[in-house]
Design a protein around this motif. Structure first.
Motif, PDB file in Angstrom:
ATOM      1  N   GLY A 113       0.792  -1.217   0.000  1.00 26.24           N
ATOM      2  CA  GLY A 113       0.000   0.000   0.000  1.00 26.24           C
ATOM      3  C   GLY A 113       0.824   1.266   0.000  1.00 26.24           C
ATOM      4  N   GLN A 114       2.134   1.124  -0.158  1.00 26.95           N
ATOM      5  CA  GLN A 114       3.016   2.291  -0.121  1.00 26.95           C
ATOM      6  C   GLN A 114       2.855   3.133  -1.387  1.00 26.95           C
ATOM      7  OE1 GLN A 114       7.673   2.396  -0.397  1.00 26.95           O
ATOM      8  NE2 GLN A 114       7.120   1.740   1.669  1.00 26.95           N
ATOM      9  N   ASP A 115       3.173   4.423  -1.286  1.00 28.48           N
ATOM     10  CA  ASP A 115       3.123   5.293  -2.458  1.00 28.48           C
ATOM     11  C   ASP A 115       4.029   4.715  -3.552  1.00 28.48           C
ATOM     12  OD1 ASP A 115       2.609   7.987  -3.800  1.00 28.48           O
ATOM     13  OD2 ASP A 115       4.798   7.915  -3.725  1.00 28.48           O
ATOM     14  N   PRO A 116       3.483   4.392  -4.738  1.00 27.15           N
ATOM     15  CA  PRO A 116       4.272   3.703  -5.756  1.00 27.15           C
ATOM     16  C   PRO A 116       5.455   4.517  -6.280  1.00 27.15           C
ATOM     17  CG  PRO A 116       2.110   4.313  -6.623  1.00 27.15           C
ATOM     18  CD  PRO A 116       2.076   4.552  -5.159  1.00 27.15           C
ATOM     19  N   ASP A 117       5.321   5.832  -6.381  1.00 26.78           N
ATOM     20  CA  ASP A 117       6.441   6.645  -6.863  1.00 26.78           C
ATOM     21  C   ASP A 117       7.601   6.592  -5.873  1.00 26.78           C
ATOM     22  OD1 ASP A 117       5.161   7.402  -9.182  1.00 26.78           O
ATOM     23  OD2 ASP A 117       4.240   9.161  -8.283  1.00 26.78           O
ATOM     24  N   ARG A 118       7.274   6.679  -4.596  1.00 29.09           N
ATOM     25  CA  ARG A 118       8.311   6.593  -3.561  1.00 29.09           C
ATOM     26  C   ARG A 118       8.975   5.219  -3.582  1.00 29.09           C
ATOM     27  NH1 ARG A 118       7.383   5.361   2.049  1.00 29.09           N
ATOM     28  NH2 ARG A 118       9.247   5.765   3.275  1.00 29.09           N
ATOM     29  N   LEU A 119       8.174   4.191  -3.790  1.00 31.74           N
ATOM     30  CA  LEU A 119       8.707   2.831  -3.834  1.00 31.74           C
ATOM     31  C   LEU A 119       9.675   2.650  -4.998  1.00 31.74           C
ATOM     32  CD1 LEU A 119       8.655  -0.172  -2.906  1.00 31.74           C
ATOM     33  CD2 LEU A 119       6.708  -0.489  -4.451  1.00 31.74           C
ATOM     34  N   ARG A 120       9.314   3.167  -6.180  1.00 29.32           N
ATOM     35  CA  ARG A 120      10.136   2.953  -7.379  1.00 29.32           C
ATOM     36  C   ARG A 120      11.496   3.621  -7.281  1.00 29.32           C
ATOM     37  NH1 ARG A 120       5.057   4.505 -10.375  1.00 29.32           N
ATOM     38  NH2 ARG A 120       3.829   2.604 -10.158  1.00 29.32           N
ATOM     39  N   ARG A 121      11.586   4.678  -6.485  1.00 31.15           N
ATOM     40  CA  ARG A 121      12.878   5.335  -6.315  1.00 31.15           C
ATOM     41  C   ARG A 121      13.815   4.487  -5.464  1.00 31.15           C
ATOM     42  NH1 ARG A 121      10.185  11.280  -5.185  1.00 31.15           N
ATOM     43  NH2 ARG A 121       9.337  11.545  -7.295  1.00 31.15           N
ATOM     44  N   ARG A 122      13.288   3.442  -4.858  1.00 37.13           N
ATOM     45  CA  ARG A 122      14.087   2.564  -4.007  1.00 37.13           C
ATOM     46  C   ARG A 122      14.310   1.192  -4.654  1.00 37.13           C
ATOM     47  NH1 ARG A 122      10.069   2.571   0.748  1.00 37.13           N
ATOM     48  NH2 ARG A 122      11.612   1.334   1.881  1.00 37.13           N
ATOM     49  N   ILE A 123      13.866   1.055  -5.909  1.00 31.90           N
ATOM     50  CA  ILE A 123      14.039  -0.204  -6.639  1.00 31.90           C
ATOM     51  C   ILE A 123      14.608   0.113  -8.016  1.00 31.90           C
ATOM     52  CG2 ILE A 123      12.864  -2.187  -7.662  1.00 31.90           C
ATOM     53  CD1 ILE A 123      10.793  -2.038  -5.479  1.00 31.90           C
ATOM     54  N   GLY A 124      15.737  -0.496  -8.360  1.00 31.99           N
ATOM     55  CA  GLY A 124      16.297  -0.313  -9.693  1.00 31.99           C
ATOM     56  C   GLY A 124      15.504  -1.098 -10.721  1.00 31.99           C
ATOM     57  N   TYR A 125      15.405  -0.569 -11.940  1.00 33.11           N
ATOM     58  CA  TYR A 125      14.600  -1.225 -12.979  1.00 33.11           C
ATOM     59  C   TYR A 125      15.320  -1.087 -14.310  1.00 33.11           C
ATOM     60  CZ  TYR A 125      10.373  -2.416 -15.683  1.00 33.11           C
ATOM     61  OH  TYR A 125       9.467  -3.003 -16.528  1.00 33.11           O
ATOM     62  N   VAL A 126      15.581  -2.210 -14.963  1.00 33.50           N
ATOM     63  CA  VAL A 126      16.315  -2.228 -16.230  1.00 33.50           C
ATOM     64  C   VAL A 126      15.486  -2.961 -17.272  1.00 33.50           C
ATOM     65  CG1 VAL A 126      18.500  -2.785 -17.365  1.00 33.50           C
ATOM     66  CG2 VAL A 126      18.466  -2.389 -14.901  1.00 33.50           C
ATOM     67  N   ILE A 127      15.333  -2.335 -18.462  1.00 31.93           N
ATOM     68  CA  ILE A 127      14.594  -2.953 -19.553  1.00 31.93           C
ATOM     69  C   ILE A 127      15.498  -3.034 -20.781  1.00 31.93           C
ATOM     70  CG2 ILE A 127      12.361  -2.176 -18.710  1.00 31.93           C
ATOM     71  CD1 ILE A 127      12.462   0.109 -20.736  1.00 31.93           C
TER      72      ILE A 127
ATOM     73  N   GLN B 209      26.635  -0.622 -24.873  1.00 32.08           N
ATOM     74  CA  GLN B 209      26.965   0.520 -24.017  1.00 32.08           C
ATOM     75  C   GLN B 209      25.707   1.138 -23.418  1.00 32.08           C
ATOM     76  OE1 GLN B 209      29.146   2.781 -26.905  1.00 32.08           O
ATOM     77  NE2 GLN B 209      31.127   1.877 -26.360  1.00 32.08           N
ATOM     78  N   GLN B 210      24.642   1.226 -24.215  1.00 31.30           N
ATOM     79  CA  GLN B 210      23.374   1.739 -23.693  1.00 31.30           C
ATOM     80  C   GLN B 210      22.875   0.868 -22.546  1.00 31.30           C
ATOM     81  OE1 GLN B 210      20.321   2.525 -26.618  1.00 31.30           O
ATOM     82  NE2 GLN B 210      21.785   3.330 -28.093  1.00 31.30           N
ATOM     83  N   GLN B 211      23.024  -0.450 -22.711  1.00 26.62           N
ATOM     84  CA  GLN B 211      22.548  -1.350 -21.671  1.00 26.62           C
ATOM     85  C   GLN B 211      23.368  -1.202 -20.398  1.00 26.62           C
ATOM     86  OE1 GLN B 211      19.669  -3.248 -22.715  1.00 26.62           O
ATOM     87  NE2 GLN B 211      19.535  -2.957 -20.513  1.00 26.62           N
ATOM     88  N   ARG B 212      24.682  -0.981 -20.534  1.00 22.88           N
ATOM     89  CA  ARG B 212      25.524  -0.754 -19.359  1.00 22.88           C
ATOM     90  C   ARG B 212      25.102   0.527 -18.632  1.00 22.88           C
ATOM     91  NH1 ARG B 212      31.149  -3.149 -19.708  1.00 22.88           N
ATOM     92  NH2 ARG B 212      31.008  -4.766 -21.296  1.00 22.88           N
ATOM     93  N   VAL B 213      24.798   1.563 -19.402  1.00 26.21           N
ATOM     94  CA  VAL B 213      24.338   2.811 -18.788  1.00 26.21           C
ATOM     95  C   VAL B 213      22.992   2.584 -18.097  1.00 26.21           C
ATOM     96  CG1 VAL B 213      23.612   5.198 -19.211  1.00 26.21           C
ATOM     97  CG2 VAL B 213      25.603   4.265 -20.407  1.00 26.21           C
ATOM     98  N   GLY B 214      22.132   1.758 -18.700  1.00 26.88           N
ATOM     99  CA  GLY B 214      20.851   1.441 -18.070  1.00 26.88           C
ATOM    100  C   GLY B 214      21.039   0.769 -16.721  1.00 26.88           C
TER     101      GLY B 214
END
Length: 388
Positions: free
Chosen positions: A85-99, A158-163
């Motif tokens: 139930g946590q604020d999702p924007d606040r949560l995402r700043r604490r989880i790395g995400y790579v696509i 290189q883009q993926q490494r930066v990601g």
């Protein structure tokens, strides 16, 4: 939320455990849930691979971990904290995400891309700049060369490494990776996998990684989750256990043919006895290097840059024709990391038409040399164990 600890084997762990309790996702108009009451526990610092056929719900489940997709039911814990139930924007700043392709903003420089989340968290400019350079170095990109470039000026790898660097910018305990290496060529993909293994060895994050490639899952995962439709967990175990004892025929079919040879992907380069080469820094007196190599009975020399990273692998005969050791970088230099598999090492040798590879360790420094005879001996041993 994260705390760096040291495991009994002295490996640093900065990740946190993840626990799912009855996590479900239902979409309007669909009779069956996309994700049906999943219970799962992931230990802090582990890399867990999600595999399964398209449409089985593995990516949906991944995106529920950072609330890009909201669960219809159940609870998600990071450590002991219920984040459902946590604020999702606040949560995402604490989880790395790579696509795939890193997901970089094309109008921002590499440095600005990496510093995005720290900026949102209120870090000062000096701290962001220091962190950006630290991470570029961590992923094997020279900060002086790359921080001011734009994504279009980078290769796919290189883009993926930066990601990856951007995902790690705020030092999150959890890293989510959604088929990040699926859009690059096989050689680049192998190098990115090796880079991730090296980074994980150093940082000990909790990584959840979605892939369609079972070989990739075997190589990267401490554990593998094999899903069926509805994100039903068919088997959750180590790569060794899944290859040796598939829980169901479904898993055996998913693993596919050649499970015996896949065992070769379980053997790391670090598990073999590496040869210690003669090394030389670019710019050294060639005669002195040749004398050193001759005394050691070596026919080749690994040339490194000022930071100890290999740049070429010339023969002693080639060096006798120069006054100083050349600083020219060989773009086809066969290099693998200590966490690479013997299968990777063999592929790299074949692609470069070489009888060996240079092995790198922490921060890409030279750790040794592996020759083809060692890989072939391991293959023979694997086949012998299978026949036995």
């Amino acid at each position: 939320m994260s705390e760096t600890t040291t495991a009994p084997d002295q490996r640093t762990v900065s990740g946190v455990a993840i626990r799912l309790e009855g996590v479900t996702k239902r979409y309007p108009g669909q009779q069956k849930p996309a994700v049906d009451s999943v219970d799962l526990e992931i230990a802090a610092g582990e890399t867990v691979m999600f595999v399964g056929p398209s449409g089985c719900g593995k990516t949906t489940l991944l995106k529920m971990l950072n609330r890009l997709i909201e669960p219809s039911g159940g609870k998600i814990f990071l450590g002991d904290e219920d984040v459902t139930g946590q604020d999702p924007d606040r949560l995402r700043r604490r989880i790395g995400y790579v696509i795939q392709a890193g997901g970089l903003f094309p109008h921002m420089t590499v440095g600005t891309n990496i510093g995005l989340v720290p900026g949102m968290l209120g870090w000062d400019k000096e701290r962001i700049a220091e962190r950006t350079d630290e991470l570029l170095d961590l992923v094997g990109l020279d900060p002086e060369v790359y921080r001011a470039r734009y994504p279009k000026e980078l290769s796919g790898g290189q883009q993926q490494r930066v990601g990856v660097a951007r995902a790690l910018a705020a030092d999150p305990p959890v890293l989510l990776m959604d088929e990040p290496f699926g859009a690059v060529d096989p050689i680049t993909r192998q190098r990115l996998q090796d880079e991730l293994l090296r980074i994980q060895e150093e940082l000990g994050k909790t990584i959840v990684f979605v892939t369609h490639d079972f070989d990739e899952a075997v190589k990267l995962g401490d554990k593998i989750v094999v899903f069926d439709v509805g994100a039903r967990v068919v088997q959750y175990d180590t790569p060794e256990a899944i290859l040796a004892e598939p829980a169901e025929e479904y898993v055996a079919d998913f693993v596919g043919a050649g499970a015996t040879l896949k065992q070769l992907t379980l053997t790391r380069v670090a598990d073999t006895e590496l040869h210690t080469p003669v090394t030389a820094q670019a710019g050294e007196d060639s005669a002195a290097v040749v004398a050193r190599a001759t005394a050691a009975g070596e026919q080749y020399v690994v040339v490194t840059d000022g930071r100890g990273r290999p740049i070429s692998w010339p023969s002693v005969a080639e060096l006798t024709r120069t006054t100083t050791v050349p600083a020219t970088r060989d773009d086809r230099l066969p290099v693998v990391g200590l966490r690479s598999t013997l299968n990777d090492a063999l592929d790299t040798m074949l692609a470069a038409s070489q009888g060996g590879v240079v092995v790198t360790g922490r921060r890409d420094s030279v750790a040794g040399v592996l020759v083809v005879e060692q890989v072939m001996a391991a293959i023979q041993a694997t086949r012998g164990e299978t026949r036995g």
